[in-house]
Design a protein around this motif. Structure first.
Motif, PDB file in Angstrom:
ATOM      1  N   GLY A 197      58.349  40.653  41.681  1.00 26.56           N
ATOM      2  CA  GLY A 197      58.875  41.628  40.599  1.00 26.56           C
ATOM      3  C   GLY A 197      59.487  40.635  39.417  1.00 26.56           C
ATOM      4  O   GLY A 197      59.849  41.254  38.518  1.00 26.56           O
TER       5      GLY A 197
ATOM      6  N   GLY B  34      63.902  34.764  42.005  1.00 25.74           N
ATOM      7  CA  GLY B  34      64.834  35.162  42.870  1.00 25.74           C
ATOM      8  C   GLY B  34      65.746  36.194  42.593  1.00 25.74           C
ATOM      9  O   GLY B  34      66.818  36.401  43.128  1.00 25.74           O
ATOM     10  N   ASP B  35      65.247  37.031  41.862  1.00 30.09           N
ATOM     11  CA  ASP B  35      66.414  38.270  41.291  1.00 30.09           C
ATOM     12  C   ASP B  35      66.147  39.770  41.887  1.00 30.09           C
ATOM     13  O   ASP B  35      66.913  40.504  41.563  1.00 30.09           O
ATOM     14  CB  ASP B  35      66.492  38.191  39.619  1.00 30.09           C
ATOM     15  CG  ASP B  35      66.918  36.997  39.115  1.00 30.09           C
ATOM     16  OD1 ASP B  35      67.975  36.396  39.692  1.00 30.09           O
ATOM     17  OD2 ASP B  35      66.396  36.488  38.034  1.00 30.09           O
TER      18      ASP B  35
ATOM     19  N   GLY C  13      63.923  40.421  44.997  1.00 22.59           N
ATOM     20  CA  GLY C  13      63.828  40.609  46.528  1.00 22.59           C
ATOM     21  C   GLY C  13      62.453  41.393  46.939  1.00 22.59           C
ATOM     22  O   GLY C  13      62.339  41.404  47.882  1.00 22.59           O
TER      23      GLY C  13
ATOM     24  N   CYS D  54      63.496  34.666  49.364  1.00 22.05           N
ATOM     25  CA  CYS D  54      62.586  35.012  48.280  1.00 22.05           C
ATOM     26  C   CYS D  54      61.440  34.139  48.399  1.00 22.05           C
ATOM     27  O   CYS D  54      61.310  32.914  47.956  1.00 22.05           O
ATOM     28  CB  CYS D  54      63.266  35.012  47.056  1.00 22.05           C
ATOM     29  SG  CYS D  54      64.879  36.162  46.815  1.00 22.05           S
TER      30      CYS D  54
HETATM   31  S1  FES Z   1      59.809  37.967  43.004  1.00 21.46           S
HETATM   32 FE1  FES Z   1      61.573  38.857  42.509  1.00 21.46          FE
HETATM   33  S2  FES Z   1      62.952  37.893  44.248  1.00 21.46           S
HETATM   34 FE2  FES Z   1      60.988  36.833  44.189  1.00 21.46          FE
END
Ligand code: FES
Ligand code: FES
Lengths: 157, 747
Positions: A40, A44-45, A47, A59
């Motif tokens: 997404g 790391g924002d 999940g 993540c």
């Molecule tokens: S792709 Fe969004 S946290 Fe890893």
């Protein structure tokens, strides 16, 4: 340069070859065809890429594929036992805890990790634990209810 | 109006909370979204984007990039002929810039390479010479006559002489004598508001896989809200015939209006055409923020007059909307929606579009309405405060109802606003005591809803099951609703029905999944396709019984002889008739095509309690209740889901979300860390109260429910905050620094 990685994914031993800077998420999706974990954001924002690495929630977009060497990875694809859905999976369907479903794999993996540590969480604990998993569709209400329903069922089992 | 009238009935299946058909795939990770598809020999496409807010493209040199090993093809704007139609031309220019980069993130060129790394490296080798131009990202600055001009010559005739070149449209709605109306008022409040652009924030970035064959045919796999419309846009841009382009909609990871237009798709098709290989393109989150979505940013003046006893005597609004670097007509929606909840003798709204160096606006849930209604509902609330009136009573007193001439022209039929307000008044939330430091706010909301073009094919299988093909990507559970309506009409169990979303080669045109139209319009088509299948099945039964087909009627999933004269035969079920279909004339299928009318407007009321931290300015929403008229909730879980999801997005809009541009015209927060959408711990449980005031224009009374819910939160929260801190903010979002400043300013 490429690196060979030997690891365990959902209980199966697998080997793959990847670039040293490749993320675990890209390796899972691209090399192993496990597209349940989603990208997404890649930072790391959100999940959506949540998996566990030796039982720890991570993540996978922030983990290098080479770090999986010799480790155990679990993804959403490993949650159901054959035809039997995990109680969380069942509860998400029964409580309509998904609309578009893109956040669902990550939230299921995260919720499973929560219930393994905290089998009887408060709603607030569920909300704070899932604060790293963005859902844009549901407003989280039905997600929290589904997690609690699954937790109750798992406590009875 | 040729709509399909509502007939009161007892439902057996509609209204139950069945398991959705795509549920298992989605909880097991099997469901395939835009980025999940692969093709043999596939290349990876990446886009080079402008780092400048506004620049002339002097030259693009792709030679070095093209010579790199692994690079298979490069396209720029020059590979596309710009369509003559102005609207289409804007879409095309937004996909790949022509002579100017119009905003930070505007696509300049694209590369297809053997993998993502090579593609990324190749982008760095494309040399673009820019002549940087003065830019403007603020709407009020852009409207001035001396502002940098985004595009020359785009103003419609609606714009009066003497306006700045960025002002491209003016519209006006209303009726009655404003002056006389304001003269009757005991109190008049006039205020100015600004709202920031926000992004739809779907978690799935745009993604597609295009495959062109050497004989001029192409396949496109894409996450979209409307694959038929995507076919129209792409085939026009590539000069193809529609039949030669087959578009398949993937599962879609959220859209909210943002996936109703093309960005990558024509580019991927062109790259595939050039390279002779399938090309997959997926946006990064940074690209999603910089180059897709957002809403309009706005600047709005509102003036309302009220009598001492709470009757609104006149309402006026002047609303400037910026849809980014192109013409945009969303201001019309705002100007029409602003006062829709009120029965007014005198009302006037004026909407304007102003171009800025920002991305091209894309629809976001009730596009244009949240901003307008935020401004109006804030002023209504201030009047209530000033006159010491109950804000809910005032809304009840002024509420639009059946027979009201709406501020935007039409006269309302049966609408649910009063019932919704009464439900809010009766609900324990409205009278619950507030804890120390908490305050309560409320707002009405409105959306038009839409019907539109739809085809449905219903195949009766020989084993007694039914397959439905429809053409609308399912974002929030619509396959379940459609299966439920089919099961209801046919009189067979829900489990016997399977609904799929057909590709563009398999079914007639379907308008996009937008305007809250799917359960309404596809519902009409499904119910009528079932009726068509039923007619055919009755005919087969008549044939088997050797009686006249008019002497057969359909009840509870079976053909029955109609009355004693028809003869005595045991009922023949759908499964019995289907099993014999090969002997009675062949397969049985129902069809229906419609351009559906009578969508029926939808109203909602939101109540919220907030707590403001006076030290930090942070607002916590502690209780939230949504009341909304669904006409008939086909699948209540997913109706509640729409109400809760819209509320959550509106809460984000009210409190945190905004596009922040620097002085250099670049977007400063293109990521989820800095563009903060609500997370689970930010929100309270959101209670959803469904009202069912049947829509006269749908056989089951259904109204669209997807959009209204994002409208009220902006003002509901603002009204609560202003009651909490004793001063009113006039700008969104009400982020902690702004709230803190307002508290300090008031002290
Ligand atoms: S792709 Fe969004 S946290 Fe890893
Ligand atoms: S269900 Fe769509 S993002 Fe969560």
């Amino acid at each position: 340069m490429s690196v060979t990685v030997s690891t365990t994914v959902n209980g199966d031993s697998v080997d793959f070859v990847c670039a040293p800077d490749e993320t675990l998420l890209d390796a899972l999706r691209g090399r192993l065809g496990l597209t349940g974990a989603k990208e997404g954001c890649g930072t790391g924002d959100c999940g959506a890429c949540s998996v566990t690495l030796n039982g720890r929630l991570v993540c996978s977009c922030l983990v290098l594929a080479v770090e999986a060497e010799g480790q155990e990875i679990a993804t959403v694809e490993g949650m159901a036992a054959g035809e039997t859905l995990h109680p969380l999976q069942r509860a998400f369907i029964d409580h309509a805890a998904l609309q578009c479903g893109i956040c669902t794999p990550g939230i299921l993996v995260a919720a499973k990790a929560l219930l393994e540590k905290t089998p009887d969480p408060s709603d607030e604990e569920v909300r704070y634990w899932l604060a790293g998993n963005l859902c844009r569709c549901t407003g989280y209400d039905k997600i929290v209810r589904a997690v609690q329903a699954a937790a109750a069922e798992m406590r009875r089992a | 109006m040729a709509f399909d009238a509502y007939v009161k009935r007892e439902f057996k299946q509609v209204g139950t909370r069945v398991a959705r058909p795509d549920g298992v795939d989605k909880v097991t990770g099997r469901a395939l979204y835009g980025a999940d598809m692969v093709a043999p020999g596939m290349l990876v496409g990446r886009v080079l984007r402008s780092p400048h807010a506004h620049a002339r493209i002097v030259s693009i040199d792709t030679s070095e990039a093209a010579a790199m090993p692994g690079v298979k093809g490069i396209v720029t704007g020059r590979d596309f002929s710009v369509p003559k139609d102005e609207f289409l031309a804007d879409v095309a220019v937004n996909c790949l810039a022509q002579d100017k980069a119009l905003y930070d993130g505007h696509a300049i060129a694209a590369v297809a390479a053997i993998n993502a790394t090579v593609a990324r490296d190749a982008l760095k080798k494309i040399k673009v010479e820019y002549e940087v131009l003065p830019h403007v990202t603020d709407i009020d600055v852009a409207a001035k006559p001396d502002a940098p001009v985004v595009l020359e010559g785009r103003a419609l005739e609606t714009v009066p002489a003497g306006m700045g070149a960025n002002v491209t449209h003016r519209c006006e709605f209303g009726h009655g004598d404003l002056e006389a109306g304001f003269a009757k008022a005991d109190k008049i409040v006039e205020r100015s508001f600004r709202t920031a652009a926000t992004h739809q924030g779907y978690i799935e970035p745009h993604a597609c896989l295009a495959s062109f064959t050497t004989d001029g045919r192409a396949d496109l796999w894409v996450c979209t809200q409307g694959h038929f419309y995507f076919r129209t846009l792409c085939s026009e841009m590539l000069g193809m015939e529609a039949s030669q382009l087959k578009v398949t909609a993937s599962e879609i990871g959220g859209g909210f209006g943002g996936k109703t237009t093309v960005y990558l798709e024509p580019v991927a098709l062109m790259l595939s055409k050039k390279t002779g290989r399938p090309v997959k393109m997926v946006m990064t989150r940074d690209e999603v923020f910089r180059a897709t979505g957002p809403t309009v940013s706005t600047s709005i003046d509102v003036k309302i007059g009220m009598t001492k006893d709470g009757r609104i005597t006149a309402g006026w609004a002047d609303m400037r909307y910026s849809g980014g670097a192109f013409q945009c007509l969303t201001c019309e929606m705002g100007a029409q929606a602003a006062f829709a909840a009120y029965d007014l003798e005198a009302v006037q709204t004026v909407g304007w579009n102003v171009m800025t160096n920002r991305p091209k606006e894309a629809a976001y849930r009730a596009p244009g309405a949240p901003q307008a209604i935020y401004a109006v509902e804030s002023v209504v609330d201030e009047l209530c405060q000033g006159l010491g009136l109950d804000p809910l009573e005032v809304r009840i007193k002024n509420a639009a109802k059946k027979g009201t001439k709406a501020s935007y022209g039409p006269t309302f039929d049966d609408i649910g606003l009063l019932a919704t307000l009464e439900a809010a008044k009766k609900h324990p939330h409205y009278t619950a005591p507030l804890a120390e430091g908490q305050a309560r706010g409320l707002s009405c909301g409105f959306w038009f809803n839409f019907g539109g073009n739809t085809c449905v094919t219903m195949n009766v299988n020989t084993d007694g099951t039914v397959g439905i093909a429809e053409g609308n990507p399912d974002i929030g559970g619509s396959r379940a609703s459609i299966s439920l309506m089919a099961a209801e009409e046919l009189g067979i169990p829900y489990e016997k029905v399977r609904t799929i979303i057909a590709d563009t080669a398999s079914l007639g045109y379907a308008d996009t999944t937008d305007g809250s139209r799917v359960t309404f319009a596809v519902g009409i088509a499904t119910i009528n396709a079932a009726r068509d299948a039923i007619r055919k099945m009755c005919k087969r039964a008549a044939m088997l019984w050797g009686i006249d087909e008019d002497a057969v009627e359909w009840k509870d999933g079976a053909a029955h002889p109609a009355g004693p004269n028809a003869g005595k035969f045991p009922p023949m079920s759908l499964a019995d008739i289907a099993a014999k279909s090969f002997q009675t004339g062949g397969p049985i299928a129902g069809h229906y095509e419609v351009n559906a009318d009578g969508a029926g407007v939808s109203f909602g009321v939101h109540l919220c309690d907030v707590e403001v931290d006076k030290e930090t300015g942070a607002t916590k929403v502690v209780r939230y209740t949504v009341f909304q008229d669904a006409g008939k909730a086909v699948h209540p879980d997913y109706v509640e889901g729409q109400m809760q999801g819209g509320a959550a997005q509106g809460i984000g809009w009210a409190l945190n979300e905004e596009y922040i541009y620097g002085a250099d015209g670049r977007l400063q927060n293109p990521g989820f860390l800095d563009y903060r959408i609500p997370v689970a711990s930010d929100l309270p449980p959101i209670e959803a109260v469904i009202l069912e005031i049947p829509n006269p224009g749908h056989p089951y009374g259904v109204r669209g429910v997807g959009e209204t819910s994002i409208v009220p939160p902006l003002a509901a929260i603002s009204n609560a905050i202003s009651r909490s801190i004793g001063t009113r903010l006039q700008e969104l979002p009400m982020s902690p620094p702004r709230v803190l400043k307002a508290i300090k300013g008031a002290a």
